[in-house]
Design a protein around this motif. Structure first.
Motif, short mmCIF file in Angstrom:
data_model
loop_
_atom_site.label_atom_id
_atom_site.label_comp_id
_atom_site.label_asym_id
_atom_site.label_seq_id
_atom_site.Cartn_x
_atom_site.Cartn_y
_atom_site.Cartn_z
N ALA A 32 -8.94 -2.22 -3.97
CA ALA A 32 -9.31 -1.30 -5.32
C ALA A 32 -8.39 -0.20 -5.42
N GLU A 33 -7.85 0.29 -4.44
CA GLU A 33 -6.95 1.54 -4.83
C GLU A 33 -5.48 1.12 -5.07
N ALA A 34 -5.12 -0.24 -4.95
CA ALA A 34 -3.80 -0.67 -5.09
C ALA A 34 -3.42 -0.54 -6.62
N PRO A 35 -2.34 -0.20 -7.15
CA PRO A 35 -1.95 -0.20 -8.49
C PRO A 35 -1.58 -1.40 -9.01
N LYS A 88 -2.75 -6.81 -6.38
CA LYS A 88 -4.14 -6.94 -5.81
C LYS A 88 -4.45 -8.10 -5.02
N GLU A 125 -2.64 3.48 7.17
CA GLU A 125 -4.09 2.85 6.50
C GLU A 125 -4.33 1.56 7.03
N ARG A 151 1.21 3.00 2.58
CA ARG A 151 0.94 4.09 3.59
C ARG A 151 0.62 3.49 4.90
N VAL A 195 0.86 -1.11 0.06
CA VAL A 195 0.04 0.06 0.05
C VAL A 195 0.75 1.35 -0.14
N ASP A 231 -11.61 -4.06 1.25
CA ASP A 231 -11.80 -3.78 -0.30
C ASP A 231 -11.39 -2.44 -0.77
N ARG A 232 -11.18 -1.32 0.13
CA ARG A 232 -11.10 -0.11 -0.55
C ARG A 232 -9.37 -0.12 -0.62
N LEU A 233 -8.56 -0.53 0.01
CA LEU A 233 -7.10 -0.60 -0.19
C LEU A 233 -7.00 -1.55 -1.45
#
Length: 864
Positions: free
Chosen positions: A641-644, A647, A517, A514, A512, A637-639
């Motif tokens: 989805a945001e991971a480039p 996943k 988070e 970060r 991530v 789910d959010r992390l």
């Protein structure tokens, strides 16, 4: 024949009851040949005679109002002629109308655990017999000042045991005077002489009326100097009394370097005479002669180690009991258990057998009835410097920071060691304990990891079992066997499964990018035994609300509810079933000497009464926990989805972190079960010893170590040993500041670089649970009987599982100790309450009722 007065030359240390602490010390110093101004003491017999004439009886020992009345009676009672003649005769022997200092000298004064400095009155530059008699009477009356009365109450000293003598000592008309400590009272470092000096009489320094010159001397050198403005000078007046003179500030030193060194040398002589650090007062007259006017023990210093592994080098000690959230001292039986546990670690984990397991390994050190580890070797090794700060960073951040300050200390320079050899030793240890296998197994199959943990629990329960017909001697043998062989090995067997969860969390943080988070996925964590206990406790509230006990919980105190439970008059609320499962838990539960909830459920009943005041369904702990679990799944789910990239790996790592991190609490839980069993065996032994008259009560067994218990089983009465041990324990209970890391010379490492508030007034700490909350602070030093209103912010020195029922209704958490993955931090995250840990002196800087803002993301607390 009653002796009303004694010259200093005739006074020794064993005359405390007759002359009080101050006079006893001055007599000792005089007899030792130290430069003490001549004088004499009016004995306590004189005070008792006057108190009797004044009509002061036991009815004056009940409260401050009675103290004021006693003061009034003494001031209004004439001194009997034979006493006044003795005072005047002794005074005239010093010289015609010689100026004197008249000082109170109480029998409860200059004691090892309480100095009573400044609690009774002193009168300076008293001239003439009539003035001396008046000052003596006022000193007697000062035994009953509000401050002296309150000080005695704080130190649990019975007023009926206290009497007052009076010291009359020739005045030194000093050019410069002050105070000197023969150990640093701030850092605790021994043989470091701290000197405050100011022109005129020393009263200006003692009373805090002046900003004095400050010097620190170590090894014969002045290592620190700070020059004060010295704007106030107190001088003697020709006819008696003193005057305060305001003058322009000056930055010139009032003593020479040679005088500072001479003072340190005098301090060394005084300390050598007493064999302990001293708080002294001194004066230098117009001829440059140095005088010692008072000496008392420094009572605030933390004790030195009971033993050291080496006397040649400075050693560094780390308190593992403070790191476990235990600030309070440990009972003698608890320390005995720790010695056996430490021997188990040394032999079974490190492969270093201990010659006498009951004495513990050399690396285990008891200081102030608390447990410390000799960390010198780790601080001086490259591997130790790498590992210890990282481990403590997530466990007890302040200890880790304190240890890091030693890395630049030349006394703890690195000892070269081949890196390959160190790595090899660590790998062999990990392989022997099957750590890689357990970590891999947990990552592959969390279900298998949980099944293995459950088997370990069954195994420890089987091994601690013992037939109820066992004799006391057999029980003691069994206790020692359990502690030496079966308790600590649980830790390396279970902890790798939890470590696997945190490894996965670390991997997720890397992906991530970060780290803060990913902590959100640990809310509402499953498989955490402490959370399960707290939610079970909350479930009892539903039963209470549906039973006849609801009204009782709203009207009766926890103590009254406890009595009802013990006598069987409390309606059934399911508490008995709860205690059958969780009854081995307690506050300070790693000490076998501390009562368990099953011994006395009063604390739990008080917690339930607190829960009853929570009337918002959305704030109910089970609802909060369920909401936290849902938020954690949403965060995953959010992390993802945001991971480039990566996943699938990220989802796998976060899922494993949630599945495994809760196991973190299991090693300690299993140890607590074993320690609870040990306590039950010791209670049976205590009952046998009390019945035989070898101790006074069954609970006294916890104020004996195992060797002493065995001696008692052999027929030795140990009432005196119990009394001494209990007295030491109760003295340590009153101590507020406990060094996390200390050196063998007494230095509290953290105090040398104490964290201060930031410019905006916020108190820095370690982020523990994200979120921000503003609310009313509630400072709690002991959770037993504590009342925490729903939404209040809990401010505590530390926490262990015995505290966590309070978390269920807390709006936020602030702790003096802990790290990001310490117990309190983990549970706070699971409950979703903002938390900051490792906040230095939080319980002193924050007061109950104060509005504060807790920012769990930045790790700051901002008082209003």
């Amino acid at each position: 024949m009653t002796t009303w007065s004694r010259d200093f030359e005739d006074i020794s240390a064993d005359m405390l009851a007759a002359v009080g602490g101050k006079a006893a010390n001055l007599g000792e110093l005089t007899r030792a040949g130290l430069p003490v101004p001549p004088g004499f003491c009016i004995t306590t017999d004189a005070y008792k005679e006057v108190a009797a004439l004044a009509g002061i009886s036991s009815r004056f020992f009940g409260g401050s109002h009675d103290a004021a009345k006693a003061r009034e009676l003494i001031l209004g009672t004439p001194i009997p002629s034979e006493i006044s003649k003795a005072i005047v005769s002794a005074y005239e022997h010093l010289g015609p109308d010689v100026p004197v200092a008249v000082r109170s000298s109480a029998t409860a004064e200059d004691l090892p655990f309480a100095s009573f400095a400044g609690q009774q009155d002193t009168y300076l530059n008293i001239v003439g017999a009539d003035a001396v008699l008046d000052a003596v009477r006022r000193c007697w009356a000062s035994l009953w000042t509000d401050r002296a009365y309150a000080y005695r109450a704080t130190n649990e000293i019975d007023n009926r045991t206290v009497a007052l003598a009076v010291v009359i000592q020739r005045m030194v008309q000093s050019e410069v005077a002050g105070v000197m400590f023969t150990a640093n009272p701030v850092t605790g470092r021994r043989h470091e002489y701290v000197i405050d000096a100011s022109p005129g009489l020393g009263e200006a320094v003692v009373s805090g009326a002046v900003n004095p010159d400050h010097f620190v001397v170590h090894d014969g050198e002045i290592v620190d100097r700070r020059l004060g403005d010295k704007r106030v000078v107190i001088r003697s007046l020709p006819g008696g009394g003193t005057e305060h003179i305001e003058r322009e500030s000056t930055t010139d030193a009032c003593v020479t370097d040679a005088q500072v060194i001479a003072l340190a040398e005098l301090g060394e002589r005084v300390e050598q005479h007493y064999g302990s650090p001293q708080d002294t007062e001194w004066a230098i007259d117009a001829d440059g002669e140095l005088w010692l006017t008072q000496s008392r023990p420094i009572t605030t210093l933390y004790p030195l180690p009971a033993r050291t592994t080496s006397t040649a080098d400075t050693r560094a000690y780390f308190s593992f009991t403070v790191a476990q959230g235990l600030y309070r001292p440990i009972t003698p039986s608890g320390l005995a258990a720790f010695r056996l546990l430490a021997s188990s670690v040394s032999k079974d984990i490190l492969g270093l057998p201990v010659a006498d397991p009951l004495a513990g390994p050399s690396g285990f050190v008891e200081i102030g009835m608390r447990g410390y580890i000799d960390a010198t070797a780790a601080v001086r090794s490259e591997a130790g410097r790498f590992i210890m700060p990282k481990v403590l960073g997530v466990m007890e951040a302040r200890s880790g920071k304190a240890l890091r300050t030693l890395f630049d200390d030349p006394r703890f320079s690195l000892v070269p060691a081949p890196r390959r050899k160190v790595i090899g030793r660590v790998l062999r240890l990990a392989l022997r304990l099957r750590v890689p296998y357990r970590v891999l197994q947990a990552i592959i199959s969390p279900q298998l990891a949980h099944q293995f943990v459950e088997r370990v629990g069954h195994e420890i329960r089987r091994r601690i079992a013992l037939p109820s017909t066992a004799t006391p001697a057999e029980r003691l043998d069994h206790v020692q066997e359990v502690l030496l062989r079966h308790v600590f090995p649980v830790v390396p067997r279970v902890l790798p499964s939890a470590a696997a969860g945190f490894l996965m969390l670390g991997l997720a943080s890397k992906i991530v990018g970060r780290p803060g988070e990913v902590q959100a996925v640990l809310r509402g964590l499953p498989n955490n035994i402490t959370t399960e206990m707290d939610l079970e406790l909350w479930n009892l509230v539903t039963r209470i609300q549906q039973s006849d006990a609801a009204e009782l919980f709203g009207t009766e105190s926890a103590e009254e509810l406890g009595k009802r439970y013990q006598t069987g008059t409390l309606p059934d609320i399911g508490l008995t079933e709860f205690l059958e499962i969780w009854g081995d838990r307690a506050v300070a539960e790693i000490d076998v000497g501390m009562p368990r909830w099953s011994d006395d459920p009063t604390h739990i009943l008080g917690v339930l009464a607190n829960y009853m005041r929570l009337d918002d369904p959305d704030a109910a702990p089970d609802a909060v926990f369920a909401r936290g679990a849902a938020q954690a799944e949403a965060a995953i789910d959010r992390l993802v989805a945001e991971a480039p990239r990566r996943k699938r790996l990220l989802r796998f790592a976060l899922g494993r972190a949630r599945a495994l991190a809760g196991i973190r609490e299991m090693p300690k839980y299993f140890m607590v079960i074993a320690l609870g069993s040990v306590r039950r065996h010791l209670k049976v032994i205590g009952a046998e010893l009390a019945a035989a008259g070898r101790i006074a009560a069954p609970g006294d067994v916890f104020f004996l170590d195992f060797q002493q218990i065995r001696a008692a089983l052999g027929g030795t009465a140990l009432h005196d040993v119990v009394s001494r041990n209990r007295e030491s324990y109760e003295q340590e209970l009153r101590r507020r500041r406990i060094p996390r890391v200390m050196l063998s010379d007494g230095t509290d490492v953290e105090s040398v670089s104490q964290a201060a508030a930031t410019e905006d007034g916020s108190l820095p700490g370690t982020p523990a649970s994200a979120g921000t909350v503003t609310g009313t602070a509630r400072v709690v030093l002991d959770p037993v009987g504590a009342r925490l209103e729903p939404g209040e912010i809990l401010v505590a020195p530390s926490t262990d599982p015995g505290w966590t029922p309070l978390f269920l209704t807390a709006g936020g958490l602030v702790m003096e100790m802990g790290g990001a993955n310490s117990h309190g931090a983990v549970v706070a995250r699971e409950y979703g309450i903002p938390a900051v840990v490792g906040v230095a002196d939080a319980t002193h800087r924050i007061t109950t009722g104060q509005t504060i803002t807790v920012d769990g993301a930045t790790g700051t607390v901002l008082p209003a």
